[in-house]
Design an enzyme around this catalytic site. Structure first.
Site, PDB file in Angstrom:
ATOM      1  N   LYS A 298      -8.765  -0.789   0.984  1.00  0.00           N
ATOM      2  CA  LYS A 298      -9.837  -1.268   1.854  1.00  0.00           C
ATOM      3  C   LYS A 298     -10.661  -2.270   1.065  1.00  0.00           C
ATOM      4  O   LYS A 298     -11.121  -1.969  -0.047  1.00  0.00           O
ATOM      5  CB  LYS A 298     -10.734  -0.120   2.340  1.00  0.00           C
ATOM      6  CG  LYS A 298     -10.209   0.576   3.570  1.00  0.00           C
ATOM      7  CD  LYS A 298     -10.132  -0.347   4.749  1.00  0.00           C
ATOM      8  CE  LYS A 298      -9.433   0.275   5.926  1.00  0.00           C
ATOM      9  NZ  LYS A 298      -9.098  -0.732   6.954  1.00  0.00           N
TER      10      LYS A 298
ATOM     11  N   GLU B 150       0.810  -1.226   0.000  1.00  0.00           N
ATOM     12  CA  GLU B 150       0.000   0.000   0.000  1.00  0.00           C
ATOM     13  C   GLU B 150       0.840   1.271   0.000  1.00  0.00           C
ATOM     14  O   GLU B 150       1.789   1.409   0.771  1.00  0.00           O
ATOM     15  CB  GLU B 150      -0.930   0.013   1.213  1.00  0.00           C
ATOM     16  CG  GLU B 150      -1.885   1.197   1.243  1.00  0.00           C
ATOM     17  CD  GLU B 150      -2.947   1.075   2.322  1.00  0.00           C
ATOM     18  OE1 GLU B 150      -3.734   2.029   2.477  1.00  0.00           O
ATOM     19  OE2 GLU B 150      -2.996   0.032   3.005  1.00  0.00           O
TER      20      GLU B 150
END
Length: 435
Positions: free
Chosen positions: A240, A224
């Site tokens: 997410k 990420e």
């Protein structure tokens, strides 16, 4: 500045091991590494970095030296010129664990592996590539050293209580969603660098990073991006939504719960960047893209903004740290409540690791899938997930196991050392993680 073409050589993991052997032989601090996709390169290695503990406010700052006269965002053959910079980490701010709150150090030169497989030596000073560094790239004949980690599964009941408490807080209107986490712990024999070299080579994370010092070591296998800044443009790509890699990725876009998680965090990132961005410049450039990561599928979105020249890296971190995807919405309330729901401090987990170059800019990951090594042989790995009103505690626990699976199943190198003290009377594979 100076740039030299070294040419083809070993893989990032092979060269990192060779640089570590060079550092030991010359009594230098260990190397540091960024592998995967950083600054448009396949790897950025610093041959030796004196990574010391520091104040979080001092992390990722560039000293006022002649380096600042270097033209920014200079292009080089096959990518962006990096040259050097400050490499290190800042831990999650709401509770200390075994490692310092921040650590890192400055490097005047780096090795860059471009996407075509060519290695380059880059220096912020007019200095040539040392012969032994070039040799480490061209002929990294260092055999992997053995390592072993024995993991202990976290407390499932404690995690369930945290999820239930979070859902109750959502019902009361205290938060819309929050990230509830747990921690694997264990013991290690062997070098953290060898663990990182093996794990990065086997799992291929896009935002992997390794930093070590007298305080311990950090092996981040993150997928990420927290922040990427080039001149006046900053982007953030929150993750997410998660499914195991053997599941149908289309199910992520069809999941009301996962889509709601992602969209709410995108709004939180927009708010964070909007605190320092030029008014009207914050925009979503990519929404709900399904992307693979080690062992899982994720939903990924990207938010971009334009920053005034007066906004420093410290200003940007003050506005956006800790990362939105690992806190909750509203962020202040979520952070306060998370500290009550999680029985252990997060440590470096959910913080950030990366590099700030005076030439190439700033790139930071979100320190998930990150193994922390203390000086006593202890290791820790945090995992967690976003909780919404639709969350099922059993499914949230399984998501934690899915995220940890690619790392906690890497229990030893192919050349196995003897057992750790904690495992001498334990089965050969003490952790079984369901998939």
């Amino acid at each position: 500045m100076r740039i030299e073409r070294i040419g083809p050589g070993g893989s990032a993991s092979e060269v990192l091991r060779a640089l570590a052997r060079r550092a030991r032989g010359r009594h230098l601090p260990p190397p540091a590494a960024l592998t995967g996709t950083w600054f448009g390169a396949a790897a950025v290695l610093a041959p030796s970095v004196a990574a010391a503990s520091c104040s979080p406010t001092a992390a990722f700052t560039i000293p006022p030296t002649p380096h600042e006269t270097v033209p920014r965002e200079t292009t080089a053959p096959e990518g962006l010129l990096i040259g050097g910079g400050w490499i290190g980490y800042v831990a999650y701010p709401d509770g200390a664990d075994a490692l310092p709150a921040a650590a890192g150090g400055w490097t005047d030169h780096v090795l860059r592996l471009d996407t075509s497989g060519c290695w380059w030596f880059e220096s912020l000073r007019d200095e040539p590539c040392p012969d032994d560094v070039a040799l480490a790239v061209r002929r990294p004949d260092t055999a992997p050293e053995p390592w072993r980690i024995d993991w202990t599964v976290p407390d499932r009941d404690a995690h369930r209580r945290g999820v239930d408490d979070c859902r109750a807080a959502i019902t009361r209107g205290d938060v819309y969603q929050a990230c509830v986490c747990t921690r694997f712990r264990g013991t290690v024999t062997g070098s953290p660098l060898d663990f990182f070299a093996d794990a990065a080579a086997r799992t291929h994370p896009t935002r992997a990073a390794f930093v070590a010092g007298p305080w311990g070591a950090v092996a981040s296998l993150s997928p990420e991006v927290f922040l990427s800044r080039r001149g006046d443009t900053v982007t953030s790509s929150p993750i997410k939504g998660t499914l195991p890699l053997d599941a149908d990725p289309a199910l992520l876009r069809a999941s009301v719960k996962d889509v709601a998680e992602n969209v709410m965090i995108v709004d939180l990132v927009r708010n964070d960047l909007g605190r320092v961005a030029t008014p009207g410049s914050v925009r979503v450039t990519d929404l709900l893209r399904v992307a693979p990561a080690p062992g899982v599928w994720h939903l990924v979105s990207t938010v971009a903004a334009t920053l005034p020249d007066t906004v420093t890296t410290t200003d940007l971190l003050d506005a956006a740290f800790p990362p939105a995807s690992v806190t909750g919405c509203p962020k202040h309330s979520a952070r306060h409540l998370i500290a009550q729901w999680e029985p252990q401090p997060r440590g470096l987990f959910c913080g950030t690791v990366g590099l700030h170059s005076p030439v190439a800019g700033l790139e930071l990951n979100v320190a998930i899938r990150t193994v922390e090594f203390d000086t006593a042989g202890g290791v820790a790995l945090g995992v967690g997930g976003g909780i919404t009103i639709d969350s099922d505690p059993d499914a949230e626990w399984q998501e934690c196991l899915d995220k940890a699976h690619s790392l906690v199943t890497l229990t030893a190198s192919s050349t196995r050392p003897g057992p750790t003290p904690a495992s001498r009377n334990a089965p050969a594979d003490p952790v079984s993680v369901p998939t």
